[in-house]
Design a protein around this motif. Structure first.
Motif, PDB file in Angstrom:
ATOM      1  N   TRP A 283     -70.907 -84.995 -65.693  1.00 31.41           N
ATOM      2  CA  TRP A 283     -70.072 -84.793 -66.886  1.00 31.41           C
ATOM      3  C   TRP A 283     -68.788 -84.040 -66.536  1.00 31.41           C
ATOM      4  O   TRP A 283     -67.702 -84.447 -66.912  1.00 31.41           O
ATOM      5  CB  TRP A 283     -70.846 -83.992 -67.952  1.00 31.41           C
ATOM      6  CG  TRP A 283     -71.849 -84.775 -68.732  1.00 31.41           C
ATOM      7  CD1 TRP A 283     -72.802 -85.630 -68.244  1.00 31.41           C
ATOM      8  CD2 TRP A 283     -72.012 -84.792 -70.159  1.00 31.41           C
ATOM      9  NE1 TRP A 283     -73.538 -86.148 -69.272  1.00 31.41           N
ATOM     10  CE2 TRP A 283     -73.089 -85.653 -70.457  1.00 31.41           C
ATOM     11  CE3 TRP A 283     -71.362 -84.146 -71.209  1.00 31.41           C
ATOM     12  CZ2 TRP A 283     -73.517 -85.895 -71.768  1.00 31.41           C
ATOM     13  CZ3 TRP A 283     -71.794 -84.376 -72.521  1.00 31.41           C
ATOM     14  CH2 TRP A 283     -72.848 -85.243 -72.788  1.00 31.41           C
ATOM     15  N   LYS A 287     -66.135 -86.790 -65.667  1.00 30.33           N
ATOM     16  CA  LYS A 287     -65.637 -86.951 -67.039  1.00 30.33           C
ATOM     17  C   LYS A 287     -66.244 -88.165 -67.724  1.00 30.33           C
ATOM     18  O   LYS A 287     -65.587 -88.830 -68.518  1.00 30.33           O
ATOM     19  CB  LYS A 287     -64.097 -87.058 -67.073  1.00 30.33           C
ATOM     20  CG  LYS A 287     -63.363 -86.028 -66.263  1.00 30.33           C
ATOM     21  CD  LYS A 287     -63.565 -84.633 -66.777  1.00 30.33           C
ATOM     22  CE  LYS A 287     -62.812 -83.639 -65.916  1.00 30.33           C
ATOM     23  NZ  LYS A 287     -63.218 -82.267 -66.217  1.00 30.33           N
ATOM     24  N   ILE A 288     -67.490 -88.471 -67.364  1.00 28.67           N
ATOM     25  CA  ILE A 288     -68.170 -89.557 -68.056  1.00 28.67           C
ATOM     26  C   ILE A 288     -69.479 -89.028 -68.641  1.00 28.67           C
ATOM     27  O   ILE A 288     -70.066 -88.081 -68.120  1.00 28.67           O
ATOM     28  CB  ILE A 288     -68.455 -90.773 -67.145  1.00 28.67           C
ATOM     29  CG1 ILE A 288     -69.347 -90.400 -65.958  1.00 28.67           C
ATOM     30  CG2 ILE A 288     -67.154 -91.408 -66.674  1.00 28.67           C
ATOM     31  CD1 ILE A 288     -69.794 -91.581 -65.117  1.00 28.67           C
ATOM     32  N   ILE A 289     -69.888 -89.663 -69.732  1.00 29.22           N
ATOM     33  CA  ILE A 289     -71.113 -89.257 -70.406  1.00 29.22           C
ATOM     34  C   ILE A 289     -72.253 -90.123 -69.914  1.00 29.22           C
ATOM     35  O   ILE A 289     -72.219 -91.352 -70.043  1.00 29.22           O
ATOM     36  CB  ILE A 289     -70.913 -89.345 -71.930  1.00 29.22           C
ATOM     37  CG1 ILE A 289     -69.972 -88.213 -72.335  1.00 29.22           C
ATOM     38  CG2 ILE A 289     -72.244 -89.277 -72.666  1.00 29.22           C
ATOM     39  CD1 ILE A 289     -69.590 -88.172 -73.761  1.00 29.22           C
ATOM     40  N   VAL A 324     -74.868 -85.946 -78.331  1.00 29.72           N
ATOM     41  CA  VAL A 324     -73.921 -84.971 -77.772  1.00 29.72           C
ATOM     42  C   VAL A 324     -73.997 -83.617 -78.478  1.00 29.72           C
ATOM     43  O   VAL A 324     -73.392 -82.645 -78.031  1.00 29.72           O
ATOM     44  CB  VAL A 324     -72.456 -85.487 -77.789  1.00 29.72           C
ATOM     45  CG1 VAL A 324     -72.321 -86.728 -76.931  1.00 29.72           C
ATOM     46  CG2 VAL A 324     -71.965 -85.754 -79.198  1.00 29.72           C
ATOM     47  N   ARG A 325     -74.738 -83.553 -79.598  1.00 27.88           N
ATOM     48  CA  ARG A 325     -74.912 -82.260 -80.267  1.00 27.88           C
ATOM     49  C   ARG A 325     -76.192 -81.556 -79.825  1.00 27.88           C
ATOM     50  O   ARG A 325     -76.538 -80.502 -80.346  1.00 27.88           O
ATOM     51  CB  ARG A 325     -74.935 -82.451 -81.783  1.00 27.88           C
ATOM     52  CG  ARG A 325     -73.536 -82.694 -82.370  1.00 27.88           C
ATOM     53  CD  ARG A 325     -73.652 -83.525 -83.599  1.00 27.88           C
ATOM     54  NE  ARG A 325     -74.439 -84.737 -83.294  1.00 27.88           N
ATOM     55  CZ  ARG A 325     -74.634 -85.733 -84.134  1.00 27.88           C
ATOM     56  NH1 ARG A 325     -74.126 -85.682 -85.320  1.00 27.88           N
ATOM     57  NH2 ARG A 325     -75.343 -86.797 -83.787  1.00 27.88           N
TER      58      ARG A 325
ATOM     59  N   GLN B 280     -65.597 -86.510 -81.110  1.00 27.18           N
ATOM     60  CA  GLN B 280     -66.993 -86.944 -81.035  1.00 27.18           C
ATOM     61  C   GLN B 280     -67.092 -88.474 -80.987  1.00 27.18           C
ATOM     62  O   GLN B 280     -67.931 -89.036 -80.265  1.00 27.18           O
ATOM     63  CB  GLN B 280     -67.775 -86.382 -82.238  1.00 27.18           C
ATOM     64  CG  GLN B 280     -69.271 -86.552 -82.061  1.00 27.18           C
ATOM     65  CD  GLN B 280     -70.080 -85.908 -83.173  1.00 27.18           C
ATOM     66  OE1 GLN B 280     -69.597 -85.012 -83.854  1.00 27.18           O
ATOM     67  NE2 GLN B 280     -71.305 -86.371 -83.349  1.00 27.18           N
ATOM     68  N   TRP B 283     -66.361 -89.541 -77.436  1.00 28.53           N
ATOM     69  CA  TRP B 283     -67.500 -89.207 -76.565  1.00 28.53           C
ATOM     70  C   TRP B 283     -68.642 -90.192 -76.770  1.00 28.53           C
ATOM     71  O   TRP B 283     -69.197 -90.720 -75.809  1.00 28.53           O
ATOM     72  CB  TRP B 283     -67.993 -87.785 -76.862  1.00 28.53           C
ATOM     73  CG  TRP B 283     -67.161 -86.694 -76.266  1.00 28.53           C
ATOM     74  CD1 TRP B 283     -65.800 -86.566 -76.323  1.00 28.53           C
ATOM     75  CD2 TRP B 283     -67.645 -85.555 -75.531  1.00 28.53           C
ATOM     76  NE1 TRP B 283     -65.415 -85.421 -75.674  1.00 28.53           N
ATOM     77  CE2 TRP B 283     -66.517 -84.778 -75.180  1.00 28.53           C
ATOM     78  CE3 TRP B 283     -68.897 -85.114 -75.152  1.00 28.53           C
ATOM     79  CZ2 TRP B 283     -66.610 -83.598 -74.453  1.00 28.53           C
ATOM     80  CZ3 TRP B 283     -69.003 -83.932 -74.431  1.00 28.53           C
ATOM     81  CH2 TRP B 283     -67.872 -83.189 -74.084  1.00 28.53           C
ATOM     82  N   GLU B 284     -68.996 -90.402 -78.058  1.00 26.74           N
ATOM     83  CA  GLU B 284     -70.198 -91.194 -78.342  1.00 26.74           C
ATOM     84  C   GLU B 284     -69.988 -92.674 -78.110  1.00 26.74           C
ATOM     85  O   GLU B 284     -70.902 -93.373 -77.668  1.00 26.74           O
ATOM     86  CB  GLU B 284     -70.651 -90.959 -79.788  1.00 26.74           C
ATOM     87  CG  GLU B 284     -71.244 -89.572 -79.970  1.00 26.74           C
ATOM     88  CD  GLU B 284     -71.794 -89.324 -81.369  1.00 26.74           C
ATOM     89  OE1 GLU B 284     -72.603 -88.405 -81.514  1.00 26.74           O
ATOM     90  OE2 GLU B 284     -71.392 -90.043 -82.307  1.00 26.74           O
ATOM     91  N   ARG B 285     -68.812 -93.171 -78.418  1.00 29.06           N
ATOM     92  CA  ARG B 285     -68.606 -94.605 -78.353  1.00 29.06           C
ATOM     93  C   ARG B 285     -68.014 -95.060 -77.040  1.00 29.06           C
ATOM     94  O   ARG B 285     -68.312 -96.137 -76.562  1.00 29.06           O
ATOM     95  CB  ARG B 285     -67.727 -95.069 -79.531  1.00 29.06           C
ATOM     96  CG  ARG B 285     -68.463 -94.973 -80.836  1.00 29.06           C
ATOM     97  CD  ARG B 285     -69.698 -95.871 -80.807  1.00 29.06           C
ATOM     98  NE  ARG B 285     -70.559 -95.667 -81.953  1.00 29.06           N
ATOM     99  CZ  ARG B 285     -71.492 -96.543 -82.340  1.00 29.06           C
ATOM    100  NH1 ARG B 285     -71.673 -97.663 -81.662  1.00 29.06           N
ATOM    101  NH2 ARG B 285     -72.247 -96.288 -83.367  1.00 29.06           N
ATOM    102  N   ILE B 289     -65.494 -88.184 -71.408  1.00 26.52           N
ATOM    103  CA  ILE B 289     -65.288 -86.803 -71.811  1.00 26.52           C
ATOM    104  C   ILE B 289     -63.793 -86.541 -71.937  1.00 26.52           C
ATOM    105  O   ILE B 289     -63.043 -86.689 -70.964  1.00 26.52           O
ATOM    106  CB  ILE B 289     -65.977 -85.859 -70.813  1.00 26.52           C
ATOM    107  CG1 ILE B 289     -67.484 -86.004 -71.006  1.00 26.52           C
ATOM    108  CG2 ILE B 289     -65.496 -84.420 -70.993  1.00 26.52           C
ATOM    109  CD1 ILE B 289     -68.329 -85.206 -70.072  1.00 26.52           C
ATOM    110  N   PHE B 329     -68.623 -79.688 -81.666  1.00 29.85           N
ATOM    111  CA  PHE B 329     -69.497 -80.437 -82.593  1.00 29.85           C
ATOM    112  C   PHE B 329     -70.954 -80.197 -82.248  1.00 29.85           C
ATOM    113  O   PHE B 329     -71.266 -79.596 -81.239  1.00 29.85           O
ATOM    114  CB  PHE B 329     -69.199 -81.942 -82.576  1.00 29.85           C
ATOM    115  CG  PHE B 329     -68.937 -82.538 -81.222  1.00 29.85           C
ATOM    116  CD1 PHE B 329     -69.956 -82.715 -80.294  1.00 29.85           C
ATOM    117  CD2 PHE B 329     -67.646 -82.916 -80.867  1.00 29.85           C
ATOM    118  CE1 PHE B 329     -69.704 -83.280 -79.051  1.00 29.85           C
ATOM    119  CE2 PHE B 329     -67.388 -83.479 -79.628  1.00 29.85           C
ATOM    120  CZ  PHE B 329     -68.416 -83.649 -78.727  1.00 29.85           C
TER     121      PHE B 329
END
Lengths: 329, 329
Positions: A283, A287-289, A324-325, B280, B283-285, B289, B329
């Motif tokens: 991460w 910089k990737i999820i 992510v929360r 968010q 990040w999610e879609r 990051i 978030f």
């Protein structure tokens, strides 16, 4: 003509081998319009930490956020027109549920998704977003199977297994095929191991498309069924499921285990804190999820740096679907 | 020959204009070996939400994690050999500190980074990782400037400004140049606005390299100095700095403001909750990051959907340096 039985066996092997390679090529061509060709990324800092060239095939950027889209798309595309009209059914509360929903929606096929009633609302919503119809059941394997069987009977829907079905395994193999096309000098590919569908597909791709590329699995120590299965020679079960890598709690199946036995070098097990450290590293530096399950592969390389020194190592990042929360670090 | 003064002015404009275009091309060629050509990504879901084609130039994947590497590299590469030997100095506790440290380290130049003594340890560590020498000072603008001036005098180091210096602006412009090369049909480019260095560079690139591409800035309402500056015609200050987009708390400078006045269409302001929602969503879609400052641009588009309908919109994602253990978030 005098042909020995060993020569016949060898000829059969050659024919079958070639057929399988053709099958994988056909699979890739079949699903290409329905998947992303995901990017390959790297990090000079991670390379430096390990003393090797590490490249990441980023299936977290795949449609619906995981490699599962490949297998689901191939399984549905392999159905007859009549089967498609009757729909598909699977039981999954994870990425395969979303993958089947999205692939089915794209192809105009009805998808029934059997989910335990206590599945997180965020996962139910994701399935609904992609048009899957959720059928809730009690949170037991028995209830799950019974419910899926009922739908098969009632609707004539075809059951799709998340990892233990050859169309799914062939579909999964296409991630490694693309990886090897872009990185032909890979000496080893590493994938996380859950139900075994990704590593089996990867192993087939390495066997047919690589010059000399080993395939290694990475597994949380807490759910080390695949590690034990390779040693004992039969499919082992997990007695606990206490790992942050929630995608890897499943066990191998009779369709993928023989492929894994034949073509996978070994399985490396890692601890929970090693998974979380690797995840945070990806991460922060790349910089990737990525989801915890994906970080297991890098954790294995970090744990055995010496073994991979100066090698070209390919890691398949399985997915990026994570709340992510609610992060483990 | 009878030439009117307006004709002379036009000729001068043409010559200057062409010179500037050449300057940007030379800048890009100069820094190319020291930067990543970052990828352009998109999300079909975000496109659907907005009803437009949105593409993201991902400078979060740039070296050290932000576009600032481009300006820092160009500023240092533009120094004479003698100047390089004396080193460079800047005051920043953010991405520019890291960018100057890394660019200087790469080019064998000494970097002095003036930082407030209360700067977070994580930021100090990042600068140290890249070889920058930190000089701490009191957390006031006066102490910061005095300390930097002292180093200029003592060491003969050249001061580099994070946003208000033409070499930095030219360097920054190369993100948009690459963006337009890959996406020549962009109708609008949107960047976050902090000190004004990114939007000024982007505006120059659009002016010289695009057929017809507007440039719009996006700014948190809480620090809307650029918005107010464009209206009043002179550089406005912020009285509070209470925004999650910590990279955008600075104000414009005399070097970038005229470029912004001339070439930027307008600034859109967004609320804090809109920034967090957009962050968010990315990040999610998109599974990438991005720092809060970067999400401000998408927040602006989401807020004014109608305005961007059916357009080709390019968003410059400024960076991805964020404390993943402390998210909004």
């Amino acid at each position: 003509m005098n042909v020995s039985s060993s020569e016949i066996a060898f000829l059969q092997f050659c024919i079958e081998n070639n057929m399988n390679k053709q099958t994988l090529i056909q699979t890739h061509n079949r699903i290409k319009p329905f998947i992303h060709k995901t990017p390959v990324l790297s990090s000079s800092l991670i390379n430096k930490m390990i003393g090797a060239t590490i490249v990441f095939k980023c299936e977290n950027f795949q449609k619906m956020g995981a490699f599962k889209m490949r297998g689901a798309a191939n399984a549905i595309l392999s159905l007859s027109e009549e089967e498609r009209q009757r729909g598909v059914v699977t039981h999954s509360s994870g990425n395969f549920a979303q993958a089947v929903s999205l692939a089915a929606q794209t192809l105009g096929v009805k998808a029934y998704i059997v989910m335990p009633e206590n599945a997180p609302q965020v996962k139910k919503n994701a399935v609904k977003t992609y048009g899957g119809e959720i059928i809730e059941c009690e949170a037991t394997p028995q209830a799950r199977e019974a419910t899926a069987n009922q739908i098969k009977e009632d609707k004539g829907a075809t059951f799709l297994h998340p990892s233990n079905q050859k169309e799914v395994i062939y579909g999964n193999s296409t991630a490694a095929i693309e990886f090897l096309e872009e990185q032909p000098n890979l000496e080893v590919m590493i994938t996380p191991v859950g139900g075994g569908g990704l590593i089996a597909g990867t192993a087939l791709a390495a066997h047919h498309f690589a010059k000399n590329c080993k395939v290694i699995g990475a597994e949380p120590k807490a759910v080390d069924d695949a590690y034990r299965s390779l040693i004992s020679g039969h499919i082992e079960m997990n007695s606990s499921f206490n790992t942050v890598a929630d995608g890897l709690r499943t066990h191998l199946g009779d369709c993928n285990f023989p492929i894994i036995q034949k073509h996978v070098e070994k399985i490396i097990c890692v601890e929970e804190d090693e998974i979380i450290t690797a995840m945070q590293l990806i991460w922060e530096r790349m910089k990737i999820i990525v989801e915890p399950s994906s970080a297991v592969a890098l954790a294995a390389v970090l744990k055995h740096k010496e073994e991979f020194k100066n090698q070209n190592v390919g890691i398949i990042v399985s997915g990026g679907n994570v709340d992510v929360r609610n992060l483990p670090f």
